[in-house]
Design an enzyme around this catalytic site. Structure first.
Site, short mmCIF file in Angstrom:
data_model
loop_
_atom_site.label_atom_id
_atom_site.label_comp_id
_atom_site.label_asym_id
_atom_site.label_seq_id
_atom_site.Cartn_x
_atom_site.Cartn_y
_atom_site.Cartn_z
N ILE A 125 0.83 -1.20 0.00
CA ILE A 125 0.00 0.00 0.00
C ILE A 125 0.86 1.25 0.00
O ILE A 125 0.58 2.23 -0.70
CB ILE A 125 -0.94 -0.01 1.22
CG1 ILE A 125 -1.94 -1.15 1.12
CG2 ILE A 125 -1.68 1.33 1.35
CD1 ILE A 125 -2.75 -1.36 2.39
N LYS A 148 -4.10 -0.86 16.63
CA LYS A 148 -4.91 -0.22 15.59
C LYS A 148 -5.98 0.70 16.19
O LYS A 148 -6.30 1.75 15.62
CB LYS A 148 -5.55 -1.28 14.70
CG LYS A 148 -4.54 -2.05 13.86
CD LYS A 148 -3.74 -1.12 12.96
CE LYS A 148 -2.75 -1.83 12.09
NZ LYS A 148 -2.00 -0.93 11.17
N THR A 180 -1.03 -8.34 0.66
CA THR A 180 0.33 -7.85 0.89
C THR A 180 1.12 -8.87 1.69
O THR A 180 0.67 -10.00 1.90
CB THR A 180 0.31 -6.51 1.65
OG1 THR A 180 -0.16 -6.74 3.00
CG2 THR A 180 -0.58 -5.49 0.97
N TYR A 236 -2.40 -6.64 18.45
CA TYR A 236 -2.51 -5.99 17.15
C TYR A 236 -3.75 -5.09 17.10
O TYR A 236 -3.69 -3.95 16.65
CB TYR A 236 -2.59 -7.06 16.05
CG TYR A 236 -2.76 -6.49 14.66
CD1 TYR A 236 -1.71 -5.83 14.02
CD2 TYR A 236 -3.97 -6.63 13.97
CE1 TYR A 236 -1.87 -5.31 12.74
CE2 TYR A 236 -4.12 -6.12 12.69
CZ TYR A 236 -3.07 -5.46 12.08
OH TYR A 236 -3.23 -4.94 10.82
#
Length: 341
Positions: free
Chosen positions: A49, A220, A253, A216
């Site tokens: 990205i 975020k 990705t 995680y």
């Protein structure tokens, strides 16, 4: 939330997003006006990205700085972008978000260039192992419990605190570069996992009952809370800088090294159908960075080119302020006047 619950909720969110991507039309970027003379920094801009974002901003005429910790891959990406866009104002600068010292050195080197800064993209960061020369990267997503050089839990330290520190140290330049008609912009990349994130102010480093999925998601959520609180402070002081958050979706990705075997199998079988390409994932990031529609507008969460509601807890201003204060203490109060609680 227990480790088992975090595991289950994380993949439930992933499935929900994948189904949404299957059923909805991917956002297509409109044609934007040229951005000649503007400067952008994109963290993690060597691949995925970040690379697609850096390339598009370069194509619009911006001076783009790719920040990352793998010099060979970074220089290769610069060469590719220059060749594809014809814009030679693209460069790589070393930045290790797992190190507060490296972040400070990066900012010092950037400021020595005497450039303005109109766009800062706090992109999801792929951490390249220092002793590894191949492109295979260890991403800071669902990694085993381990710490950064400064002793921070790796998800929280790299995904959140690193960008927190970087943003603070660049705020003065961003403010100087923005104007009433053309605000500077901070675009922070989070993810849908923030919806299941829980912020434990008494254990931000996840020392107890560690869960990679929980850690995680917390990192975020912290990015969303920080972005909103930053926007409030910028607006209160009348700064010509805006702060927004982007969820790029589930993108094909290098971020899935530590996911479950079932998810990897699903990705291998269905990525062509369910997963976004890096170009598609970058589209909303680019939109938030340069779209005239967002001029002067901050404090929002964007998905697939649309403003949507983030998790209820992300709007808790008391929690935003408490996270801000603790973050300042953890990183040693960078730019103390900017980091006051």
């Amino acid at each position: 939330m227990s480790p088992v619950s975090s595991f289950l909720w994380t993949y439930a969110v992933g499935v929900k997003v994948l189904l949404s991507q299957l059923l909805s039309r991917s956002f297509s970027l409109p044609v934007f006006p040229l951005q000649n003379g503007k400067v952008a920094i994109v963290t993690g801009g060597a691949k995925g990205i970040g690379y697609e974002t850096a390339k598009h901003l370069s194509r619009l005429g911006m001076h783009v700085i790719i920040a990352g910790n793998h010099e060979n891959q970074g220089e290769l990406s610069v060469s590719r972008i220059v060749k594809e866009t014809g814009n030679e104002k693209v460069e790589f600068m070393y930045l290790e978000l797992a190190s507060m010292q490296s972040i400070q050195q990066f900012v010092q080197h950037f400021k020595a260039k005497n450039l303005l800064l109109h766009v800062l993209v706090n992109n999801g960061y792929i951490r390249w192992p220092v002793n590894q020369c191949s492109p295979g990267a260890a991403a800071v997503m669902l990694v085993p419990q381990r710490n950064t050089a400064d002793g921070f839990e790796e998800h929280f330290g790299v995904n959140y605190l690193g960008h927190f520190m970087l943003t603070h140290l660049l705020l003065d330049t961003l403010k100087q570069s923005g104007s009433h008609d053309l605000n500077s912009r901070i675009v922070t990349v989070s993810s849908a996992t923030h919806y299941i994130g829980e912020l434990n102010l008494n254990d931000l480093q996840s020392r107890h009952n560690y869960s990679p999925h929980g850690a995680y998601a917390q990192s975020k959520l912290a990015l969303v809370l920080f972005s909103y609180q930053l926007q409030q402070r910028l607006a209160a002081e009348g700064s010509h800088v805006t702060s927004n958050v982007v969820d790029p979706g589930v993108v094909n990705t290098d971020l899935y090294k530590h996911t479950s075997w079932l998810f990897k199998l699903c990705k291998w079988l269905t990525s062509w159908l369910l997963f976004k390409t890096s170009t598609q994932g970058a589209s909303t990031v680019i939109y938030a960075a340069v779209s005239p529609d967002l001029e002067g507008a901050g404090g929002s969460y964007y998905v697939n080119g649309q403003k949507v509601k983030s998790a209820d807890i992300s709007y808790d201003e008391d929690l935003q302020r408490k996270l801000w204060a603790q973050s300042c203490n953890l990183v040693g109060n960078p730019e103390r006047h900017q980091c006051a609680s």
